[in-house]
Design a protein around this motif. Structure first.
Motif, PDB file in Angstrom:
ATOM      1  N   GLU A   1      41.676  41.864  37.908  1.00 44.71           N
ATOM      2  CA  GLU A   1      40.738  40.850  37.366  1.00 44.71           C
ATOM      3  C   GLU A   1      41.025  40.615  35.885  1.00 44.71           C
ATOM      4  OE1 GLU A   1      38.460  38.935  38.490  1.00 44.71           O
ATOM      5  OE2 GLU A   1      37.549  39.773  40.314  1.00 44.71           O
ATOM      6  N   GLN A   9      44.619  38.991  35.389  1.00 42.08           N
ATOM      7  CA  GLN A   9      44.836  37.707  36.082  1.00 42.08           C
ATOM      8  C   GLN A   9      46.323  37.498  36.403  1.00 42.08           C
ATOM      9  OE1 GLN A   9      42.175  34.909  36.554  1.00 42.08           O
ATOM     10  NE2 GLN A   9      41.224  36.921  36.795  1.00 42.08           N
ATOM     11  N   ILE A  59      43.124  35.053  43.013  1.00 44.70           N
ATOM     12  CA  ILE A  59      43.506  34.725  41.626  1.00 44.70           C
ATOM     13  C   ILE A  59      44.774  33.868  41.619  1.00 44.70           C
ATOM     14  CG2 ILE A  59      44.290  35.725  39.437  1.00 44.70           C
ATOM     15  CD1 ILE A  59      42.364  38.091  40.082  1.00 44.70           C
TER      16      ILE A  59
END
Ligand code: 5AD
Ligand code: SF4
Length: 536
Positions: A399, A402, A444
């Protein structure tokens, strides 16, 4: 345009003047037939290779679309042709498992076989030699190769004289087992011996090595827009899970001269993009030179449009390498930097010699230097001792950073590695974590690709209408008139760089139309596998 395969008769060339004159005559003959010299396989004058012409003073075979017979068939009486009758017309088929190093090794072995007069085929039924280049990085990769090898017993029995060759990392690890379990194998060459493949293949082809053969060992034409060049072999690290140092040995580096020579060879064969390969590619050193020097030198080779490298280790992503990536236009701003885990406890157990904080700081530094850089990674889930909290740390790293894409691997115990002594986690838990991590990485990846819709990118066409951006996104381009046809259009040619307006995105690919007008897109759902370091 005609395709020629001409096997040279090196033994006949004693007199360079005679060679030149004969060559001129040969050229006239070929030109009369509209030959395209860039597609001729091999050229030799007085034992010196020249890629633009074919030495065939006493030319012995011509394969032409119309099956046109040669003016003179065969070599002069008493002079043996370089391609002996036993291997002439022999075809070989190569199946490669594993990483880009293996793909590069397969290409190299293929070049050796072609240099001996063999022809590559994409159809195993058509082949006399089946080469399986194996991987052992995870059990699954090895199992797949072994079941293929098992099936080759029947393939071999179908036609007399067929031969099965097994090479690569699994062959290194299990040579004796392979020879015991599959007694029909004709040759087993471990990864550490790949550089001796040429000599070993001699035995297989039952031919005596001669000086002429050595001359022939230079590479033949590959015609790939994106080509690999191996710059080093082996690995000096000892990551707890990894079998590579055992099967590929310690690091050894090719000289700058050799590497740059290979880059020039690939460019002369049509390559525009070069990917430098090594297990920890950026630890390269030779004499005074370090990896950054090699990057610059390779970028300077005439005709090189793009340079990439794979796989780097975080430890060697020095400021000089980052600066080179940022400053040298040919060096692509795209990096596949394996992180393996987001948990410091796991990184320590894996013996990765960096922390999460080091990795994050490194990525931040690179993104400051190259704001448009794309970043991809490898992650192992379910390493022995990985707690729920460790796994959560990996998800949070994904996260936080990315990643543009990533390869998520289920931990696989490899006999002989330190991690194989540790207690494994239950397989169901490993599967669950794998799925969870994949979903996050994919989500993502798609979000990042969707942000590119509406932007214009430079795409280097590799094959058909498929190319790559500088940042290594795979892009499908189409011409408007052909937009509703499924077949690949021919409006762009391999090696051409085009400006493409991105019109759509999927998890692993982009679609677009050529910016200057008459091109639009079509939906494609193919997986992008090129940056995958292992295909199992
Ligand atoms: N189990 C699972 N994945 C592994 N890799 C290497 N060894 C193993 C193993 N034993 C992964 C690493 C590496 C990539 C090539 O394969 O993520 O970067
Ligand atoms: Fe060999 Fe490792 Fe490449 Fe697999 S990933 S082919 S084990 S070097």
């Amino acid at each position: 345009m005609h395709d020629f395969t001409l096997h040279a008769d090196a033994a006949a060339v004693d007199d360079p003047d005679f060679a030149e004159a004969s060559l001129d005559r040969l050229k006239q003959v070929l030109f009369q037939h509209d030959a395209d010299f860039s597609r001729l396989e091999r050229v030799q004058i007085d034992r010196v290779f020249d890629r633009k012409l074919v030495h065939a003073i006493k030319y012995n075979r011509q394969v032409m679309s119309g099956d046109r017979p040669l003016p003179h068939q065969g070599g002069p009486k008493g002079v043996p042709t370089t391609a002996g009758p036993d291997i002439e017309n022999m075809k070989f088929y190569v199946r490669t498992y594993g990483c880009q190093m293996n793909v590069a090794d397969s290409n190299e072995m293929g070049r050796h076989l072609k240099a001996k007069g063999l022809v590559e085929t994409q159809d195993p039924d058509d082949a006399s030699i089946f080469l399986v280049n194996t991987c052992t990085v995870r059990q699954h990769a090895e199992d797949r190769a072994f079941s293929e090898i098992g099936r080759l017993k029947r393939w071999k029995a179908k036609r007399p004289g067929r031969k099965v060759v097994v090479t690569g990392c699994a062959a290194e690890r299990t040579k004796e087992y392979l020879e015991d379990r599959f007694p029909f194998l004709d040759l087993v060459v471990g990864a550490k011996s790949i550089e001796s493949f040429e000599q070993l293949a001699e035995r297989l082809l039952d031919r005596r090595a001669t000086d002429e053969d050595l001359d022939y060992s230079v590479s033949t034409i590959d015609q790939k827009v994106a080509a690999f060049v191996t710059i080093m072999r082996g690995c000096n690290y000892s990551c707890a899970y990894c079998i590579v140092p055992y099967v590929r040995g310690r690091e050894s580096y090719h000289s700058m001269d050799q590497i740059l020579g290979e880059v020039r060879d690939r460019v002369s064969e049509g390559a525009r993009e070069i990917t430098l390969l090594g297990q920890t590619v950026n630890s390269y050193r030779h004499g005074e030179n370090r990896f950054a020097d090699l990057l610059r030198a390779a970028a300077d080779v005439d005709g090189v449009q793009r340079i990439r490298f794979i796989s780097p280790h975080p430890y060697y992503m020095t400021d000089r390498v980052i600066e080179t990536m940022a400053m040298v236009p040919q060096v692509c701003e795209s990096l596949h930097l394996p992180v393996q885990s987001g948990s410091n406890a796991m990184l320590k157990r894996m013996m990765r010699n960096y922390t999460r904080e080091h990795y994050v700081a490194l990525v931040e530094k690179m993104r400051r230097a190259m704001p448009d850089m794309t970043l991809s990674t490898d992650i192992i889930v379910g390493f022995p001792g990985e707690t729920e909290e460790d796994f959560r740390q990996t998800l949070s790293l994904v996260e936080e950073l990315q990643f543009d894409w990533g390869f998520i691997f289920k931990y696989s115990a490899r006999e002989g590695t330190p991690a194989a002594q540790m207690d494994s986690l239950p397989q169901t838990l490993i599967e669950e974590r794998h799925q969870q991590c994949l979903e996050l990485v994919d989500r993502i990846a798609l979000e990042k690709r969707l942000k590119l819709v509406g932007t214009t990118q430079d795409v280097l066409i590799e094959e058909g209408s498929v190319g790559r951006t500088h940042t290594n996104y795979k892009v499908y381009v189409r011409r408007e008139a052909q937009a509703r046809q499924v077949a690949a259009p021919r409006n762009v040619v391999p090696g051409e760089q085009v400006r493409v307006l991105i019109t759509n995105a999927q998890r692993a690919t982009l679609e677009g139309e050529i910016h200057n007008g008459n091109v639009t897109f079509e939906n494609f759902w193919e997986e992008d596998s090129r940056v995958r370091t292992c295909s199992d």
